[in-house]
Scaffold this active site. Structure first.
Site, short mmCIF file in Angstrom:
data_model
loop_
_atom_site.label_atom_id
_atom_site.label_comp_id
_atom_site.label_asym_id
_atom_site.label_seq_id
_atom_site.Cartn_x
_atom_site.Cartn_y
_atom_site.Cartn_z
N ALA A 77 0.80 -1.02 0.01
CA ALA A 77 0.19 -0.01 0.03
C ALA A 77 0.80 1.16 0.02
O ALA A 77 2.06 1.37 0.86
CB ALA A 77 -0.90 -0.19 1.20
N SER A 78 0.74 2.18 -1.01
CA SER A 78 1.31 3.41 -1.10
C SER A 78 0.61 4.75 -1.73
O SER A 78 -0.27 4.25 -2.29
CB SER A 78 2.43 3.10 -1.86
OG SER A 78 3.50 4.19 -1.86
N TYR A 80 1.53 6.01 -4.33
CA TYR A 80 1.91 5.97 -5.75
C TYR A 80 3.10 5.05 -6.12
O TYR A 80 3.90 4.87 -5.09
CB TYR A 80 1.77 7.27 -6.58
CG TYR A 80 3.04 7.99 -6.22
CD1 TYR A 80 4.20 8.18 -7.35
CD2 TYR A 80 3.10 8.86 -5.06
CE1 TYR A 80 5.17 8.98 -7.05
CE2 TYR A 80 4.63 9.41 -4.80
CZ TYR A 80 5.43 9.59 -5.73
OH TYR A 80 6.75 10.25 -5.42
N LEU A 81 3.13 4.53 -7.30
CA LEU A 81 4.40 4.18 -7.78
C LEU A 81 4.82 4.90 -8.80
O LEU A 81 4.26 5.36 -9.77
CB LEU A 81 3.79 2.73 -8.65
CG LEU A 81 5.11 1.90 -9.11
CD1 LEU A 81 6.32 1.49 -8.23
CD2 LEU A 81 4.45 0.67 -9.72
N GLY A 84 10.18 5.50 -13.02
CA GLY A 84 11.31 5.58 -13.51
C GLY A 84 11.82 4.03 -13.51
O GLY A 84 11.35 3.18 -13.30
N HIS A 173 -3.04 7.41 1.77
CA HIS A 173 -1.61 7.85 2.25
C HIS A 173 -1.10 6.65 2.99
O HIS A 173 0.07 6.95 3.36
CB HIS A 173 -1.82 9.19 3.06
CG HIS A 173 -0.68 9.79 3.07
ND1 HIS A 173 -0.02 9.97 4.27
CD2 HIS A 173 0.03 10.54 2.18
CE1 HIS A 173 1.19 10.84 3.97
NE2 HIS A 173 1.37 11.13 2.75
N LYS A 175 1.30 3.59 4.01
CA LYS A 175 2.41 3.00 3.40
C LYS A 175 2.95 1.50 4.27
O LYS A 175 3.26 1.76 5.17
CB LYS A 175 3.45 3.80 3.34
CG LYS A 175 3.43 5.14 2.48
CD LYS A 175 2.90 6.28 3.07
CE LYS A 175 2.40 7.61 2.38
NZ LYS A 175 3.56 8.42 2.07
N ASP A 180 4.78 -12.06 2.57
CA ASP A 180 4.71 -13.35 3.47
C ASP A 180 4.20 -12.79 4.99
O ASP A 180 3.37 -12.31 5.23
CB ASP A 180 5.87 -14.28 3.37
CG ASP A 180 5.90 -15.15 2.19
OD1 ASP A 180 4.84 -15.11 1.30
OD2 ASP A 180 6.79 -15.65 1.78
#
Length: 513
Positions: A77-78, A80-81, A84, A173, A175, A180
């Site tokens: 969970a973030s 965005y990715l 680059g 928001h 992170k 596993d």
């Protein structure tokens, strides 16, 4: 009802009320933060399973190693990715691991679930979605990409607010990166800056299946009320689910609240049952944990000396646990206790400011100097954001001086050539102690956005183990080492000049950044 809950931290007596008296059989009876388990699940682990990381490169390399080693699940969970080469390498690692899983005998065991924010993840022609679509196309049965869309961005507002500016309304928001049974909690996003020269905080919890299960379920719950990315770059909701911006807002938020609180409450019930089974079995002295001498020989789990409490804040859904716990910690910190608090974006809520200025503990607050602010040098209106933070900082420091609290409340600015600063959290040192016994680490910035607009999660780590306390202390020292103490002369420097229009606009927009 929620109004009374908000007041609860301020109405608590000197020692927060707990539902049951501490038990001499329970290791956690020794620590003073067990009241948190009345709100969230408590996970007791060995401190040997906790590792504090210190650099972006270490974080990035660990992500790659963990992805390659994963056998059952990868959950990320973030916000965005990025797009680059370093981010592409992460995607390639995922593809390689999924391919191995597919070729393994029997049905493919690996499942990949990725949760991002819809608005931030859709920004630009090349974006998080286009980075992940090849995985969806190649492994449709194993990969899920969920894009959370705030229910507050809807109707005319959604049509009129342009790209980038629409991200001010509310975001996913959180992170958390788990592989596993290994979990990484951080404030860092999946972007090249966070892998190279953007300083953040990171902690690895190894071999912690209950914690990994909790965060898997949390990400699944948010994913279920999010838009699902399709192979053709379209999005759709799960069948029967209320739409976040086309459906009824109240109904959507109620469903989201139910899904998330179900995860929290079911995990809390599981952990309470485990706690009772382990320490309160019917026969006296029949703890299921082995005696100290037999741990090594039998290879059983050692007694926990560290406790993890997940703190969730999702005000759009009426969930305010992190806010309640943070306010209580600030309220109850005793005289001569020390709180080291850090944020990449210094824009504290009024409640947090009032508690810092009106309570007894000593505060050392670390924030970004203008040059290491993530918006420094940005184009257009965003380029004025560092100046707005300077203005907010100056106002707060002036209030500290007006109350003659400069000795008790100290501001420090992080400054490091070629780097930006994004670290957030706090370390709590009890009175007379040289080492912290508690830290908060995760996504919240202690600002209005974190409390009111965005989906946030962090953990409180409480430990009695001196080696882990030393790790946390060294982490704090390393960050504060790159800082200078703020004084009135700080704001007289030429680079601290704030234009009049910024001063006028800041009070109107400070709740959006």
């Amino acid at each position: 009802r929620s109004s009374w809950l908000l007041l609860a931290p301020l109405l608590t007596p000197p020692v927060p009320v707990i539902t049951a008296p501490p038990c001499s059989l329970c290791p956690e009876g020794a620590h003073r933060f067990q009241w948190i388990r009345n709100l969230v699940p408590e996970f007791g682990i060995s401190s040997s399973h906790v590792k504090v990381l210190s650099s972006p490169v270490e974080f990035y390399e660990l992500l790659k190693v963990q992805i390659k080693a994963a056998k059952q699940r990868v959950v990320m969970a973030s916000l965005y990715l990025g797009t680059g080469l370093l981010e592409q390498e992460l995607v390639d690692c995922l593809e390689e691991t999924l391919e191995k899983s597919l070729q393994a005998k029997g049905s493919p065991g690996l499942r990949v679930s990725i949760l991002l924010d819809y608005t931030r993840g859709s920004r630009g022609r090349k974006n998080s979605r286009t980075m992940l679509i090849p995985l969806l196309q190649r492994f449709p049965e194993q990969v899920r990409v969920s894009l959370f869309h705030t229910p507050n961005l809807r109707g005319l507002l959604r049509l009129l607010i342009p790209e980038r500016f629409n991200e001010t309304i509310g975001l996913q928001h959180i992170k958390v990166y788990l592989f596993d049974d290994n979990v990484i909690l951080s404030g860092a996003n999946l972007s090249d800056l966070y892998f190279t020269n953007r300083q953040d905080r990171y902690v690895l919890l190894r071999d912690s299946p209950e914690i990994a299960d909790f965060f898997t379920e949390l990400v699944d719950a948010i994913g279920d009320v999010s838009l699902q990315l399709q192979q053709d770059d379209t999005v759709q909701m799960l069948e029967g689910m209320v739409h976040p911006y086309q459906g009824d807002k109240v109904a959507y938020c109620e469903v989201a609240n139910q899904r998330v609180m179900e995860v929290i409450n079911s995990a809390r019930t599981r952990q309470e049952l485990l706690h009772t089974k382990t320490f309160h079995s019917s026969q006296p002295g029949s703890s299921l944990l082995p005696q100290q001498g037999s741990q090594a020989s039998e290879g059983l789990k050692p007694e926990p000396d560290t406790w993890i409490y997940p703190l969730i804040q999702m005000k759009p859904f009426g969930i305010q646990i992190d806010e309640m716990v943070t306010e209580t910690l600030l309220t109850e910190a005793e005289r001569d206790a020390r709180i080291y608090l850090t944020t990449g974006y210094f824009n504290l809520t009024q409640a947090y400011m009032d508690l810092i200025l009106g309570t007894r503990a000593k505060y050392r607050i670390l924030l970004a100097s203008p040059e290491v602010n993530g918006f420094f040098g940005a184009k257009g209106v965003a380029g004025a954001i560092p100046a707005a933070y300077v203005y907010i900082e100056h106002q707060f420091y002036s209030e500290v001086c007006c109350l003659q609290q400069q000795e008790r409340v100290q501001l420090q600015e992080y400054s490091r050539a070629g780097w930006t600063f994004h670290a957030k959290g706090l370390w709590l040192y009890l009175a007379g102690s040289e080492l912290p016994c508690l830290t908060l680490i995760g996504s919240p910035n202690f600002g209005y956005r974190s409390v009111h607009r965005d989906l946030e999660a962090q953990v409180a780590i409480v430990t009695e183990n001196k080696a882990l306390q030393q790790q946390l202390h060294q982490e704090q020292e390393q960050l504060y080492l790159c800082s200078g103490v703020v004084s009135m002369s700080t704001f007289e420097q030429p680079n601290r000049y704030v234009k009049l229009w910024v001063k006028l606009v800041t009070p109107l927009i400070k709740n959006f950044f």
